[in-house]
Structure formats: C-alpha cells, structure tokens
Design an enzyme around this catalytic site. Structure first.
Site, PDB file in Angstrom:
ATOM      1  N   GLY A  10       0.813  -1.214   0.000  1.00  0.00           N
ATOM      2  CA  GLY A  10       0.000   0.000   0.000  1.00  0.00           C
ATOM      3  C   GLY A  10       0.844   1.261   0.000  1.00  0.00           C
ATOM      4  N   ASN A  11       1.990   1.222   0.695  1.00  0.00           N
ATOM      5  CA  ASN A  11       2.870   2.388   0.720  1.00  0.00           C
ATOM      6  C   ASN A  11       3.471   2.669  -0.648  1.00  0.00           C
ATOM      7  OD1 ASN A  11       2.827   3.294   3.520  1.00  0.00           O
ATOM      8  ND2 ASN A  11       3.732   1.321   3.997  1.00  0.00           N
ATOM      9  N   LYS A 126      -2.446  -3.591  15.731  1.00  0.00           N
ATOM     10  CA  LYS A 126      -2.424  -2.726  14.559  1.00  0.00           C
ATOM     11  C   LYS A 126      -3.099  -1.385  14.860  1.00  0.00           C
ATOM     12  CE  LYS A 126      -0.478  -5.489  11.539  1.00  0.00           C
ATOM     13  NZ  LYS A 126       0.765  -5.150  10.831  1.00  0.00           N
ATOM     14  N   LYS A 210      -1.617  -8.102   4.191  1.00  0.00           N
ATOM     15  CA  LYS A 210      -1.876  -8.325   2.767  1.00  0.00           C
ATOM     16  C   LYS A 210      -0.969  -9.390   2.169  1.00  0.00           C
ATOM     17  CE  LYS A 210       1.515  -6.102   0.194  1.00  0.00           C
ATOM     18  NZ  LYS A 210       2.472  -5.991   1.267  1.00  0.00           N
ATOM     19  N   LYS A 272       6.679 -10.478   5.206  1.00  0.00           N
ATOM     20  CA  LYS A 272       6.861 -10.786   3.790  1.00  0.00           C
ATOM     21  C   LYS A 272       7.559 -12.134   3.630  1.00  0.00           C
ATOM     22  CE  LYS A 272       7.118  -5.939   2.280  1.00  0.00           C
ATOM     23  NZ  LYS A 272       6.497  -5.429   3.505  1.00  0.00           N
TER      24      LYS A 272
END
Length: 310
Positions: A10-11, A126, A210, A272
């Site tokens: 998203g960044n 979060k 994500k 990741k």
C-alpha cells in the site's frame, strides 16, 4: 506460462489519490511486462495509508455526530474499491498501449475468512485512526470498550487485531476469472475480514496482513509463483551492517534459520518472508520471490530478487 500472484504494498501506491494514480501507472508497467511475456497474473495490494485516511475522515465527521462513524470492515471495502479502480485503469491502459487490450482487467471486492478464536484478537497490535491524548483515549475506552495504546510517543491510537487468513469467500468466482485468462485485482488490503457466526458470515474489526492474504490466495488458485514487491531488490541478512548480504536463491530451511536468528524486522520484512515461506512450502514446485517493483519481470527469471523454495 506461469500463474503468478503479486503482492503490491500500500505504501508503494502513495499517500493521496493523485499520487496513487501516478504510482499505479508505474506498477502497471511491471504487471504488463509479465502479462506480455504470457503469464497469467493476479494482483493483491496493501491499503495501510489509504484505509487510515478513510477511517480518519469518518472519525472527524463523527466528532459532531457519532452515528456517522463507519465500521472498519466497510472502510477496508472502500479502500479496495478505489485502489482497485486506479490499478484496473492503469493496467488496462498499459495493455492497450501494448496492443493487448483484449485481455480483461477486473477488480474484485474480496472477503477473507478468519478464525474468531485467533489468538491475535487477545492482543490487538495494529494502530488505526486518529491520535488522542491519554486522557481522551482512556475516556473513549470506557465508553466503547475499544482498545487504545500509546503509539511511538505521538499519542494514543486505537489498535485492532491482525489474524491470519484461513479462506477466501469469493474463491470460486476468483478461480473462474483466473481460469478465463482475466487479470484480477483481489484481496485488497488483505481482504475484508469476516468470521462465521451462527449461520452466516459477518465483518469484524481487524486488519489482515496483505502478504499473508495474497499467499493464501496464491495457494487457493494453484499459482506457480508468488511475488512480494517491496522497496528493495533483495532480502538481506545483517541489514544495514558492514557484513550485509543479499539473499538470491535460498531454501525454506535456510530462510527459517535466518528467521530464528531474528534477521528480519517484525514490522517490515518478517511478514513478507513468512508469507513467502507459507506459499513455497504449500506444494512441491511452488516458488516465492521477494523483489523490487521495478525488477519484477527480471525476478521471474532469477535475474533479480530473492527466490525461496523447498
């Protein structure tokens, strides 16, 4: 031809609608390179900055009218819609320029199933929404039951859980579109989190990572390759030190040793890497790649990036 799932951060899409349009065009070029090479591509994207902006806008509106606050699952759905719209347009325009305009591009509103008993709900981490003073945050907690925590000395923010994805509600429709050769944008922001209650599913306040959602989607549609696109060309060990080393081709056993050594930052590279491991070990012959956006097409041919496999 390979079936490829790409996880786009998203960044990497900027912090405003105008900036996002420009960056979506850059992402579209990398995606189109893979499509032009004959691969079947599915794109997942993050929504960290974007969903925060949406939630904050509703919080500011609700300051004068609490009934106008928007539930968090709905905010995620909104971010899926407008980010998917930008990516869909950018990819479609890039394909048209390459005389590939007959390949359909579609964005799918995606609900991702999580376990209501996931331990993440016991320890929400979060941060979302606006910053508050400690006094105001504690008052809100008393009134709503929501959990607020101090965030890096900048104030107090609401925190919600980040459970692991266990299924995708629209997986049959997703598979149908992929099998038809369409380019699909799905699992935006990790998907709208839903849990099974009684005899139906309903949204729940949570944020699904994500990369884990994209890895789950890749496994469900039987993808060959899962690519996590990030800001660096490779995964590194001893990152930022004199003995920094780029990883190029590593086995799951090797990468898990590095995880145990604490080589990867929990808030950035670690999820990741863990998502890449999840996919690579899910079936013989599957491969995960972590690479930069600009080097995506080269990473497929082991000319860049970090490849992870059994």
């Amino acid at each position: 031809m390979s079936k490829i799932v790409i996880a786009l951060g998203g960044n990497a899409l900027g912090n405003s609608a105008n900036e996002q349009l420009t960056k979506a065009e850059l992402a579209a070029k990398s995606v189109a390179d893979l499509i032009e090479a004959g691969h079947n591509v599915v794109i997942a994207h993050g929504n960290g900055p974007q969903v925060g902006q949406i939630r904050l806008a509703f919080e500011e509106t609700a300051a004068s009218d609490p009934e106008k606050i928007m539930p968090f699952p709905e905010c995620i759905a909104m971010s899926q819609g407008y980010i998917g719209y930008h990516l869909q347009q950018a990819i479609d325009e890039e394909l048209v320029e390459r005389n590939l305009g007959d390949i359909p591009v579609v964005s799918m509103l995606t609900q991702v199933v999580v376990d209501a008993n996931d331990k993440a709900f016991d320890n929400p981490t979060k941060p979302i929404g606006a910053y508050y003073s400690e006094i105001d945050a504690k008052k809100i907690m008393e009134e709503t039951g929501d959990i607020y925590k101090e965030d890096s000395g900048r104030g107090w923010r609401r925190v919600i859980a980040s459970p692991k994805p266990i299924d995708i509600y629209e997986k049959v429709s997703l598979q149908t579109l992929v099998d038809a050769g369409q380019v699909v944008v799905a699992c935006g922001g990790g998907g709208v989190p839903i849990v099974y209650k009684g005899n139906r599913y309903e949204g729940i306040d949570a944020v699904i990572d994500k990369d884990f959602a994209a890895a789950k989607m890749a496994a469900l549609i039987d993808a060959d390759i899962f690519i996590v696109l990030t800001a660096v060309d490779n995964v590194y060990v001893n990152f930022g030190k004199e003995n920094q080393k780029a990883l190029e081709d590593v086995t799951i056993e090797e990468i898990e040793t590095y995880i145990q050594e604490g080589q990867f930052a929990p808030g950035s590279m670690l999820p990741k890497v863990e998502a890449a491991v999840d996919f690579a070990q899910s079936k013989e012959g599957r491969k995960s790649i972590i690479a930069s956006l600009e080097q995506a097409s080269k990473a497929i041919y082991s000319e860049s990036g970090t490849s992870i496999h059994l």
